[in-house]
Write a protein that holds these residues in place. Structure first.
Motif, PDB file in Angstrom:
ATOM      1  N   SER A 157       0.832  -1.209   0.000  1.00  0.00           N
ATOM      2  CA  SER A 157       0.000   0.000   0.000  1.00  0.00           C
ATOM      3  C   SER A 157       0.862   1.252   0.000  1.00  0.00           C
ATOM      4  CB  SER A 157      -0.884   0.033   1.249  1.00  0.00           C
ATOM      5  OG  SER A 157      -1.778  -1.049   1.258  1.00  0.00           O
ATOM      6  N   ILE A 158       0.260   2.346  -0.443  1.00  0.00           N
ATOM      7  CA  ILE A 158       0.841   3.676  -0.288  1.00  0.00           C
ATOM      8  C   ILE A 158       0.325   4.193   1.050  1.00  0.00           C
ATOM      9  CG2 ILE A 158       0.803   6.043  -1.175  1.00  0.00           C
ATOM     10  CD1 ILE A 158       2.206   4.298  -3.130  1.00  0.00           C
ATOM     11  N   TYR A 159       1.218   4.678   1.897  1.00  0.00           N
ATOM     12  CA  TYR A 159       0.817   5.227   3.188  1.00  0.00           C
ATOM     13  C   TYR A 159       0.965   6.745   3.157  1.00  0.00           C
ATOM     14  CZ  TYR A 159       0.527   0.613   5.205  1.00  0.00           C
ATOM     15  OH  TYR A 159       0.142  -0.671   5.485  1.00  0.00           O
ATOM     16  N   ILE A 160      -0.058   7.432   3.658  1.00  0.00           N
ATOM     17  CA  ILE A 160      -0.048   8.892   3.729  1.00  0.00           C
ATOM     18  C   ILE A 160      -0.204   9.277   5.194  1.00  0.00           C
ATOM     19  CG2 ILE A 160      -1.062  11.042   2.887  1.00  0.00           C
ATOM     20  CD1 ILE A 160      -0.190   9.122   0.591  1.00  0.00           C
ATOM     21  N   VAL A 161       0.830   9.901   5.761  1.00  0.00           N
ATOM     22  CA  VAL A 161       0.770  10.402   7.132  1.00  0.00           C
ATOM     23  C   VAL A 161       0.331  11.861   7.017  1.00  0.00           C
ATOM     24  CG1 VAL A 161       2.022  10.795   9.284  1.00  0.00           C
ATOM     25  CG2 VAL A 161       2.603   8.819   7.832  1.00  0.00           C
ATOM     26  N   THR A 162      -0.873  12.141   7.495  1.00  0.00           N
ATOM     27  CA  THR A 162      -1.517  13.426   7.193  1.00  0.00           C
ATOM     28  C   THR A 162      -1.213  14.567   8.166  1.00  0.00           C
ATOM     29  OG1 THR A 162      -3.502  12.741   8.391  1.00  0.00           O
ATOM     30  CG2 THR A 162      -3.453  12.322   6.001  1.00  0.00           C
ATOM     31  N   ASP A 163      -0.429  14.310   9.194  1.00  0.00           N
ATOM     32  CA  ASP A 163      -0.209  15.387  10.171  1.00  0.00           C
ATOM     33  C   ASP A 163       1.206  15.381  10.736  1.00  0.00           C
ATOM     34  OD1 ASP A 163      -0.525  13.059  11.637  1.00  0.00           O
ATOM     35  OD2 ASP A 163      -1.859  13.938  13.130  1.00  0.00           O
ATOM     36  N   THR A 164       2.181  15.395   9.872  1.00  0.00           N
ATOM     37  CA  THR A 164       3.586  15.425  10.297  1.00  0.00           C
ATOM     38  C   THR A 164       3.924  16.865  10.680  1.00  0.00           C
ATOM     39  OG1 THR A 164       4.018  13.674   8.701  1.00  0.00           O
ATOM     40  CG2 THR A 164       5.927  14.815   9.613  1.00  0.00           C
TER      41      THR A 164
END
Length: 190
Positions: A102-109
């Motif tokens: 999967s592609i992982y998106i961390v939305t609040d770095t």
């Protein structure tokens, strides 16, 4: 494992909107896209307390309730980071499956040490930091302004900068898909 895209920027700058663009772009080519957020780990942790003491869920969508609990969420996050500066990074990283396709998106770095932790856990090349700039979204507070400034000024930290402002919902949707597709392409994921 595919890339992890760490989105940074001030609150309400459009990080979750860009995530939705990633989600749609991935969906269109049959790839799985997974959202991860440090704040979700915090909310999972504090939700039982908020429900029992205030009758408000950490996951509320009601703006009045959000206004009431936001100071508690911020202070709880701050206190936990004082005890362990990587508390939220460690919890978020458990949600990323290294063997997954999967592609992982961390939305609040929002903190450099959390970004560095992800890059240490996976690899610098695998974690792509995208700064989301929106002139209509100033820093929520001085701590946020400073933490994002540190990320922006640390050489080699930010891989991509995107900017947007003054768009209606439909324009934002289209632009988010376009930008997400561009970022995926530039990073060899399409």
């Amino acid at each position: 494992m595919r890339k992890i895209f760490a989105l940074t920027g001030f609150a309400r700058s459009g990080k979750d909107t860009l995530y939705k663009g990633f989600e749609r772009a991935c969906e269109s080519v049959g790839m799985n896209c997974v959202r991860v957020a440090f704040a979700d780990c915090l909310k999972e942790d504090i939700d039982p307390f908020l429900l029992s003491k205030l009758g408000i869920s950490a996951w509320t969508e009601d703006n009045e309730e959000k206004f009431i609990i936001r100071p508690l969420l911020v202070e709880y996050g701050r206190a936990a980071r004082k005890l362990d500066p990587l508390v939220w990074a460690k919890q978020a990283e458990k949600k990323i499956d290294n063997d997954d396709n999967s592609i992982y998106i961390v939305t609040d770095t929002r903190y450099l040490n959390e970004l560095q932790s992800m890059r240490n856990t996976y690899s610098t090349d695998q974690v792509v930091c995208v700064y989301v700039n929106n002139e209509d979204a100033p820093a929520a507070n001085e701590e946020e302004r400073e933490s994002i400034r540190v990320i922006l000024e640390t050489k080699g930290t930010v891989n991509k900068v995107i900017s947007w402002a003054n768009m209606d919902e439909e324009e934002l949707k289209i632009q988010s898909i376009k930008l997400a597709t561009e970022i995926l392409w530039e990073n060899g994921e399409l």
